[in-house]
Structure formats: structure tokens, C-alpha cells
Scaffold this motif. Structure first.
Motif, short mmCIF file in Angstrom:
data_model
loop_
_atom_site.label_atom_id
_atom_site.label_comp_id
_atom_site.label_asym_id
_atom_site.label_seq_id
_atom_site.Cartn_x
_atom_site.Cartn_y
_atom_site.Cartn_z
N SER A 1 0.83 -1.21 0.00
CA SER A 1 0.00 0.00 0.00
C SER A 1 0.86 1.26 0.00
O SER A 1 0.52 2.26 -0.64
CB SER A 1 -0.94 0.00 1.21
OG SER A 1 -1.91 -1.01 1.09
N THR A 2 1.99 1.20 0.70
CA THR A 2 2.90 2.34 0.73
C THR A 2 3.43 2.62 -0.67
O THR A 2 3.49 3.77 -1.12
CB THR A 2 4.07 2.08 1.70
OG1 THR A 2 3.55 1.90 3.02
CG2 THR A 2 5.05 3.24 1.70
N SER B 1 1.00 7.02 -6.68
CA SER B 1 -0.12 7.95 -6.92
C SER B 1 0.17 9.36 -6.44
O SER B 1 -0.63 10.27 -6.69
CB SER B 1 -1.38 7.42 -6.23
OG SER B 1 -1.24 7.45 -4.82
N GLU C 1 0.40 10.27 -3.28
CA GLU C 1 -0.23 10.55 -1.99
C GLU C 1 0.81 10.78 -0.90
O GLU C 1 0.61 11.60 0.00
CB GLU C 1 -1.15 9.39 -1.60
CG GLU C 1 -1.96 9.63 -0.34
CD GLU C 1 -2.94 8.52 -0.06
OE1 GLU C 1 -3.39 8.42 1.10
OE2 GLU C 1 -3.26 7.74 -0.98
N ILE C 2 1.91 10.04 -0.96
CA ILE C 2 3.02 10.25 -0.02
C ILE C 2 4.33 10.30 -0.82
O ILE C 2 4.39 9.84 -1.96
CB ILE C 2 3.10 9.16 1.06
CG1 ILE C 2 3.33 7.77 0.42
CG2 ILE C 2 1.85 9.16 1.92
CD1 ILE C 2 3.53 6.67 1.45
N LEU D 1 2.05 1.84 -3.51
CA LEU D 1 0.96 2.35 -4.35
C LEU D 1 0.70 3.82 -4.05
O LEU D 1 0.44 4.62 -4.97
CB LEU D 1 -0.31 1.52 -4.12
CG LEU D 1 -1.40 1.65 -5.20
CD1 LEU D 1 -0.89 1.10 -6.53
CD2 LEU D 1 -2.66 0.91 -4.78
N LYS D 2 0.79 4.20 -2.79
CA LYS D 2 0.58 5.61 -2.41
C LYS D 2 1.69 6.49 -2.95
O LYS D 2 1.45 7.65 -3.32
CB LYS D 2 0.50 5.73 -0.89
CG LYS D 2 -0.79 5.19 -0.30
CD LYS D 2 -0.79 5.29 1.22
CE LYS D 2 -2.09 4.73 1.81
NZ LYS D 2 -2.09 4.78 3.30
N ILE D 3 2.91 5.95 -3.02
CA ILE D 3 4.02 6.71 -3.61
C ILE D 3 3.79 6.89 -5.11
O ILE D 3 3.98 7.97 -5.67
CB ILE D 3 5.36 6.00 -3.35
CG1 ILE D 3 5.69 6.01 -1.84
CG2 ILE D 3 6.49 6.67 -4.12
CD1 ILE D 3 6.89 5.17 -1.47
N VAL E 1 -7.15 7.23 -8.80
CA VAL E 1 -6.77 6.53 -7.56
C VAL E 1 -8.03 6.18 -6.78
O VAL E 1 -8.86 7.06 -6.52
CB VAL E 1 -5.85 7.42 -6.68
CG1 VAL E 1 -5.40 6.65 -5.44
CG2 VAL E 1 -4.65 7.91 -7.46
N GLN F 1 -10.19 5.97 -0.37
CA GLN F 1 -10.37 5.10 0.80
C GLN F 1 -11.25 5.73 1.87
O GLN F 1 -11.65 5.07 2.82
CB GLN F 1 -9.00 4.75 1.40
CG GLN F 1 -8.08 4.00 0.45
CD GLN F 1 -8.61 2.65 0.04
OE1 GLN F 1 -9.18 1.92 0.86
NE2 GLN F 1 -8.45 2.29 -1.23
N ASP G 1 -6.50 -0.12 -4.78
CA ASP G 1 -6.14 -0.88 -3.59
C ASP G 1 -7.36 -1.67 -3.11
O ASP G 1 -8.34 -1.09 -2.64
CB ASP G 1 -5.65 0.07 -2.49
CG ASP G 1 -4.99 -0.66 -1.32
OD1 ASP G 1 -5.13 -1.91 -1.24
OD2 ASP G 1 -4.34 0.00 -0.49
#
Length: 292
Positions: free
Chosen positions: A41-42, A48, A50-51, A44-46, A68, A71, A179
Motif C-alpha cells: 500500500s505504501t 499515486s 499521496e506520499i 501504491l501511495k508513492i 486513484v 479510501q 487498492d
């Protein structure tokens, strides 16, 4: 296309993955797998945005629309289901809602007429066939939701997640990050989603614990393991076969080295005090140190 260069992610002293380099191509559907806590998940967030990663970069070709899966199931409580889906294309949503508001004006001034013309151009650019209402309703219906004008605050949490899924699919993004999209879906809805994703012509990265879903959707697998992300061609079953072969090969190499280690230790223990064998014992000790 999505390019990943030298990506490293740390949380304090914990290293999730290091120096990841990948090219995620158009037309490929990537299943992102790995043990819980491995960093799926981390990552995927990178991807997109997000982080941010600790180091490295993610490059997405300019002009591509990125979708994206949200959630936050409570982000659209005051929206109708249909409006929440339409919000997936924010530019179109804003234009439609402003038009609706202007059409309620008591009198049509030149300024209002001019603005309506501008909004009509935006609507046509985003939805040339003027099918946004029909498409919103069709996606919701395919997910088992038929009360399009019901408020999000009035539906079950499981149905809110379905609306978020409909929202990200509605604008047909070029790059899609999902996700666990099959959560709360029945068999018919999953089958519909599989068909939608199999017709996706851009780049898809999806996390799922449903291997049957991964088998039916994915063309490639990204395996997050041992602080690396390895790419495999094929679906989940193809990855499983290839991964087992790699593990067996690695085990054979380990067994071979363990046997060599044992023989070196025996030689060193036997001859290290023997002056005539001291040089050989020292040489074997160096090999043993390197082997360890």
C-alpha cells in the motif's frame, strides 16, 4: 507510462524497499502482491503521489489522467450517489453544477449567457457525447446500486465503497491505481469489474488478496519481498510457479554453501595448528569469511 527511478522508502529505522527501478507500460495490468507489512500500500501511495518516498522519483507521462481509488468512505456524505460518481471528473462536475445553478437564475443577463456558453464548451470537451448521466447510472447499476439520487449518508458503508470505485472508473483514467477494489463486491459485480479492467487500455496497478481476480485481470505481477520489488510476466499462477522455482534454486544454492561451510570449518579446525597446513587453513578461513 509510469517510470520508477531509485525509489527507497524508510519509516524511521525500518527499511521497506530500496533502490527500486521499474517501467510500468501502457496496456499492462500489474498485480502488486506481498506479505502483510511488506509495503504494498505504501508503494501504491508513492506511485499515486499521496506520499513521498525517502529518495528516488516517480515519473508519469505528461497529459495522462491518473485515477486513484479513494479510501475515505465518508468524504461525500452530502452528495447523491450519481453526483459522487460524476465528481470523479472534477472539471465536468464543476461545469455541470454551475450550469444547473445558473439556469435557476431569475433573469438571464449577458454575463450569465456568456458564462453558460463557456461551461457548455467545458462540458463538451469532457463529455463530447453528453452521456455522463447515463454512464454514471450504468456503472452504479452494474455494482448493484439503483437509487442514483439517494444521499451517500443514507447508504451502507459497503455501498459507499462501491460508489468510490464507480467514481474512479467513471472518467476512464489513463493510469489507474486500485487498492483492494473487490472489497464488498458480490460475484456479479466482481465479474463486471474484471471485464472493465480487462478493457482498460492504459496502465493499471492493483492490490488484491483474491488470486482468482489477479489471475483473470493481470498481465504482470510485482512482488514486494526482501526489500525489493521484482517483476514477473504473467498472472498470479505464473508468478507462483516462477517464484517456487526461484525459491527451490535458492534453497539448493544455500544447501550447497552450507555443505561447503561445514567442510571448510572441519579443515580449519583440524589443520589450523599444523604449521605445514597453516597457509591452506588461512586460505580456507578467508573463503569461509566470504561465504558467511
Amino acid at each position: 507510462m509510469v517510470e520508477v527511478h531509485g525509489l527507497t522508502m524508510r519509516f524511521g529505522t525500518q527499511l521497506l524497499f530500496e533502490d527500486i527501478n521499474l517501467s510500468l507500460d501502457k496496456g499492462n495490468r500489474y498485480g502488486l502482491i506481498g506479505a502483510n507489512g511488506a509495503g504494498k500500500s505504501t508503494f501504491l501511495k508513492i506511485l499515486s503521489g499521496e506520499i513521498e518516498a525517502s529518495s528516488g522519483e516517480v515519473l508519469i507521462d505528461s497529459g495522462l489522467k491518473v485515477g486513484v481509488l479513494g479510501q475515505d468512505q465518508f468524504a461525500f456524505e452530502n452528495f447523491t450517489l450519481k453526483d459522487a460518481v460524476l465528481y470523479g471528473n472534477k472539471r465536468l462536475y464543476d461545469a455541470v453544477k454551475e450550469k444547473e445553478k445558473l439556469y435557476l437564475s431569475e433573469e438571464f443577463t449577458d454575463e450569465i449567457n456568456e458564462r453558460l456558453g463557456e461551461l457548455e464548451i467545458i462540458t463538451a470537451e469532457e463529455d463530447p457525447t453528453y452521456e455522463y448521466e447515463t454512464r454514471c447510472e450504468k456503472i452504479l447499476s452494474s455494482l448493484g446500486l439503483n437509487e442514483y439520487d439517494k444521499l451517500m449518508s443514507e447508504v451502507e458503508n459497503s455501498d459507499k465503497f462501491k460508489v468510490l470505485l464507480a467514481q474512479v472508473l467513471f472518467p476512464k483514467p489513463d493510469v489507474l491505481f486500485l487498492d483492494e477494489p473487490t472489497n464488498n463486491l458480490d460475484i456479479e459485480a466482481i465479474s463486471w469489474l474484471e471485464n472493465e479492467l480487462n478493457h482498460h487500455t492504459g496502465t493499471l496497478v492493483v492490490i488484491s488478496h483474491d488470486r482468482h481476480f489477479l489471475n483473470r485481470v493481470c498481465t504482470d505481477i510485482l512482488d514486494v519481498d526482501f526489500k525489493k520489488i521484482r517483476e514477473f510476466s504473467g498472472n498470479y499462477d505464473d508468478w507462483y510457479i516462477a517464484s517456487n522455482l526461484m525459491n527451490k534454486k535458492a534453497q539448493m544454492e544455500r544447501d550447497k554453501k552450507l555443505k561447503e561451510k561445514e567442510e571448510l570449518e572441519k579443515f580449519i579446525a583440524r589443520f589450523s595448528a599444523n604449521a605445514s597446513k597453516a597457509k591452506q587453513a588461512t586460505s580456507r578461513q578467508k573463503r569461509l569469511d566470504k561465504l558467511d
